[in-house]
Write an enzyme that holds these catalytic residues in place. Structure first.
Site, PDB file in Angstrom:
ATOM      1  N   ASP A   1      32.148  21.696 -17.998  1.00 35.77           N
ATOM      2  CA  ASP A   1      32.285  21.338 -16.802  1.00 35.77           C
ATOM      3  C   ASP A   1      32.842  19.676 -16.536  1.00 35.77           C
ATOM      4  OD1 ASP A   1      31.836  21.440 -13.519  1.00 35.77           O
ATOM      5  OD2 ASP A   1      29.964  21.807 -14.075  1.00 35.77           O
TER       6      ASP A   1
ATOM      7  N   ASN B   1      32.998  17.266 -13.335  1.00 34.67           N
ATOM      8  CA  ASN B   1      32.428  17.117 -11.659  1.00 34.67           C
ATOM      9  C   ASN B   1      33.041  16.036 -10.725  1.00 34.67           C
ATOM     10  OD1 ASN B   1      30.896  20.050 -11.462  1.00 34.67           O
ATOM     11  ND2 ASN B   1      29.826  19.066 -12.835  1.00 34.67           N
TER      12      ASN B   1
ATOM     13  N   ASP C   1      32.473  27.165  -7.278  1.00 38.48           N
ATOM     14  CA  ASP C   1      30.236  27.259  -7.512  1.00 38.48           C
ATOM     15  C   ASP C   1      30.320  28.100  -5.686  1.00 38.48           C
ATOM     16  OD1 ASP C   1      30.384  25.124  -8.855  1.00 38.48           O
ATOM     17  OD2 ASP C   1      29.739  23.879  -7.893  1.00 38.48           O
TER      18      ASP C   1
HETATM   19  C1  DGJ Z   1      29.165  22.085 -11.313  1.00 41.67           C
HETATM   20  C2  DGJ Z   1      29.396  23.968 -11.524  1.00 41.67           C
HETATM   21  O1  DGJ Z   1      30.671  24.402 -10.377  1.00 41.67           O
HETATM   22  C3  DGJ Z   1      28.383  24.576 -11.038  1.00 41.67           C
HETATM   23  O2  DGJ Z   1      28.476  25.953 -11.559  1.00 41.67           O
HETATM   24  C4  DGJ Z   1      26.857  23.842 -11.713  1.00 41.67           C
HETATM   25  O3  DGJ Z   1      27.516  23.841 -13.298  1.00 41.67           O
HETATM   26  C5  DGJ Z   1      26.750  22.545 -11.778  1.00 41.67           C
HETATM   27  N1  DGJ Z   1      27.933  21.669 -11.898  1.00 41.67           N
HETATM   28  C6  DGJ Z   1      25.901  21.975 -12.788  1.00 41.67           C
HETATM   29  O4  DGJ Z   1      25.843  20.378 -12.306  1.00 41.67           O
END
Ligand code: DGJ
Length: 775
Positions: A472, A474, A540
């Site tokens: 991941d 983010n 998501d």
């Molecule tokens: C963002 C991802 O897109 C989710 O599926 C999940 O893994 C979260 N991060 C976890 O923090």
């Protein structure tokens, strides 16, 4: 196939040709990119400049103006005033350069780069064209690799500084394609978090259309994929060009149309905050760009891209390898879990047919929320007393594979890693760095940061039985400053090169581990990441109605085998939309299927339904992941159809998805594409069932007694009974099916009959077609 005769280069694939020639001055003129052309006298394709155009600059007295030529690659300051693919500060301090043809080579196979991913394929052929500047000792190389079997040609460029002084590259695009087109249109994918890959189609004005990511990643805002097509091209008709880039960082695509009908396309690294100082003796290589063209509309181009990715981008180990059905705990638990909870979810998942259990975020350090812990990959023993190793063993013992989540490119300030190594995070000395999701980005320009990531991830993969990693990332990048580069204009690209080194080492060290790339969903859905990780968590947002446009958008450039798609809870956690369980599955089945919900909350009948879904998916998995995918020009706003066809055209599945119910809707017709016209198929609806809750008080029409819709009896009845969908079956030849099956009418309040299609808002069905064997 690559051929060169009398200064004309012809690059041919199965059904396309790419032609260019060396002009008397040494410039390269593009002659054609389109349908396959036989060798002939190509003079008909030479650009004619017999009238001249006032106020233009002639390259030399009596010669041509570069501005009116379709060129293979252009150089600044000699009269071509269109978008420039290359801007450099030369040793003389000017921005003027002029590269001419010097020589060429034809190589078997591809020409891989050490620092960046390139498409793979022994059967490919590569043309390398060497150019030299007419004044300074600088060399440029244009690299073309031909993947004949999927009608793709890749392009990249290289610059080498043979002078004794540094030069500064300000912009260096991977490719240029100059075409002649009337009324061109472009299709791109834009969006953001939970609304990735929304297609946009524009008619081009005279001027430049630019799409660019400046977030540090390829981004959910602007995917690097781009289609350029003739006016009115549809899903199945018309000439369409497709472009994409093997790159995961800031990128730019430009399409410029001039008033003379010349259209120029560039793709490459974004020049935003980019400047690369090339010392004497150094070389700089651009990422590889991908081009294709089809006369069969946008579906045609997508088919080329899908074949290309499955055959030449995905690693050998996972090429056409069926991906497991997974269960991910994230939306079921978020950070709030312990070993008991995880094992109960895994047990349930196993009973339903799931093959791989994935433990998501929250298993390490003090990671009990998104405010702490990133960077410390030691297990949290309070949550997981037997550690990851013990948990993996228990899950394995249930007959499931085990997968684990990481976010290795990031750090929380509240972590031991940051307390010990604040210098590991990207930040400008003296300036407070901005955060995203309470985290900072690690400076992967630094070798020691790359090595830290390799060590942490390797340690877990070596010591525990892990067959899958969700990788991941983010946040977008800010405060980009690195001590590891001499010039800050190199930091963005250097970061991506560092990431590629990490991914190369890890995926070579653990070739059997299935990596799934994720970046808050589809914030990094690109060919660079796919070169290491065969699938990507698309979004998501798992609401099936949102997913229709997300998955459809992605399908223009990426095959279904790369699109992670999960069934989650209803009402949906981001849209609050209530959707039927069948539709959540039907949409997710056009991708790599997973489940991401509190399975223990499903009632008995829902569990039975899920079990049937998984069994059905396993039966048709290779078709759903690797079949030929077709989109349909939308007949109605409210309706979306997807179809897959097996390579031998013996099997097909078509999904019919209804967004909102129309009152007294028009008749529904389902045309099937890609089948053998002369052969006979049996087409049948996949058996599914629906929740009787949707009928509310209408149940009084079909029940012998009157019951309160919200009452105890009905609430319990839905746990024991689901209404089977109408099933239709037809035997017909491919020719009839291509015209379209006229299927049963939908419910419209005239009473329930078992043949009526009960869909309602967000309803859907799958039709499965199989060729009859006696053919
Ligand atoms: C963002 C991802 O897109 C989710 O599926 C999940 O893994 C979260 N991060 C976890 O923090």
């Amino acid at each position: 196939m690559i051929e060169v005769r009398q200064k004309v280069f012809r690059l041919s694939t199965k059904s396309t040709s790419y032609l260019f020639r060396i002009l008397p001055t040494g410039h390269l003129e593009n002659l054609h990119y389109g349908r396959l052309l036989a060798w002939q006298d190509f003079q008909g394709l030479y650009m004619k400049q017999n009238a001249g155009v006032g106020s233009s600059v002639l390259y030399e007295e009596g010669g041509y103006t570069l501005d009116l030529l379709p060129l293979e690659y252009s150089f600044n300051g000699k009269g071509d005033f269109r978008e420039m693919p290359f801007e450099i500060k030369m040793p003389d301090g000017s921005y003027v350069c002029d590269f001419h043809y010097e020589s060429h080579e034809i190589l078997e196979g591809t020409l891989p780069m050490e620092e960046m991913p390139t498409a793979k394929g022994e059967e490919a052929e590569t043309l390398v064209v060497h150019l030299r500047d007419t004044l300074h000792p600088l060399r440029m190389t244009l690299v073309y690799t031909v993947f004949s079997n999927c009608d793709v040609i890749t392009r990249r460029a290289v610059i080498e500084n043979r002078s004794d002084q540094p030069v500064e590259i300000l912009k260096f695009m991977s490719m240029q394609l100059d075409l002649l087109m009337d009324h061109p249109e472009v299709l791109t994918l834009s969006g953001g978090w939970i609304r990735e890959a929304q297609k946009e189609r524009h008619r081009l004005p005279v001027g430049s259309f630019l799409q660019e990511s400046r977030t540090g990643g390829s981004s959910n805002r602007h995917n690097p994929g781009l289609l350029l097509m003739e006016k009115n091209a549809t899903e199945d008709f018309g000439k369409v060009y497709g472009f994409n880039l093997l790159y995961s960082g800031n990128h730019r695509s430009v399409v410029e149309k001039t008033s003379h009908g010349l259209v120029r396309v560039h793709q490459g690294i974004s020049p935003h905050n980019f400047s690369w100082v090339l010392e004497s003796g150094e070389t700089f290589r651009t990422p590889e760009a991908v081009m294709t063209v089809s006369m069969d509309g946008m579906n045609g181009v997508s088919h080329h891209f899908h074949d290309f990715i499955n055959r030449h981008i995905i690693s050998k180990e996972f090429q056409y390898k069926e991906r497991p059905v997974l269960m991910n705990n994230w939306e079921a638990t978020f950070f709030d879990f312990n070993e008991r909870k995880i094992l109960s979810l895994a047990r349930e998942a196993k009973k339903l047919g799931v093959e791989l259990f994935v433990l998501d975020d929250g298993w390490f350090g003090e990671r009990n929320s998104d405010r702490a812990g990133l960077g410390d990959y030691g297990e949290n023993r309070k949550k997981l007393p037997s550690g990851i190793k013990g948990l993996a063993e228990k899950i394995k013992a249930m007959g499931l594979d085990f997968g684990l989540w990481f976010e290795p490119e990031m750090v929380n300030e509240d972590s031991d890693l940051y307390r010990n190594h604040p210098e590991y995070a990207l930040q400008v000395p003296g300036r407070t760095p901005s955060k995203g999701r309470h985290q900072l980005v690690l400076d992967i320009n630094r070798r020691e940061v790359q090595d830290y990531i390799i060590k942490e991830v390797s340690h877990l993969l070596e010591s525990c039985d892990i067959s899958y990693v969700k990788w991941d990332m983010n946040r977008h990048m800010s405060d980009v400053y690195s001590d590891a580069v001499n010039h800050q204009g190199m930091a963005f690209h250097g970061h991506i090169l560092g990431l590629y080194r990490v991914l190369k080492i890890l995926t070579e060290r653990f070739p059997k581990v299935l990596f799934e790339s994720c970046s808050s969903g589809g914030n990094r859905f690109d060919l660079g990441m796919l070169s290491y990780m065969p699938q990507v968590w698309a979004s998501d947002n798992t609401d099936p109605i949102s997913r229709l446009s997300i998955q459809e958008g992605l399908s223009y450039f990426y095959p279904l085998s790369t699109i992670g798609a999960h069934v989650s809870e209803s009402p949906h956690q981001q849209t609050l939309r209530k959707t039927p369980l069948e539709t959540r599955f039907h949409v997710a089945s056009f991708g790599v299927l997973g489940y991401e919900l509190e399975l223990t909350h499903l009632n008995l009948k829902e569990k039975e339904e899920v079990k049937k879904q998984i069994a059905w998916y396993k039966k048709y998995r290779s078709l759903m992941q690797f079949g030929r995918f077709y989109r349909f020009d939308s007949v109605r706003e409210n309706r979306v159809n997807f179809q897959v066809v097996s390579e031998d055209r013996k099997k097909t599945v078509q999904g019919f998805f209804q967004k909102m119910q129309e009152p007294s809707p028009p008749f529904d017709v389902m045309p099937f594409k890609g089948l053998h016209h002369e052969n006979t198929y049996v087409v049948r609806t996949r058996e599914a069932s629906m929740d009787i809750e949707v009928f509310g008080s209408l149940l009084k029409h079909v029940m012998p007694i009157k019951l309160s819709p919200g009452g105890l009896i009905l609430r319990n009845a839905r746990k024991l009974y689901r209404l089977p969908h109408n099933v239709e079956e037809y035997t017909a030849k491919g020719d009839l099916l291509s015209e379209g099956l006229r299927i049963h009418q939908q419910f419209m309040g005239t009473g329930y009959q078992k043949d009526t299609r009960m869909l309602g808002d967000f309803g859907s069905q799958l039709m499965v077609g199989e060729m009859k064997e006696e053919n």
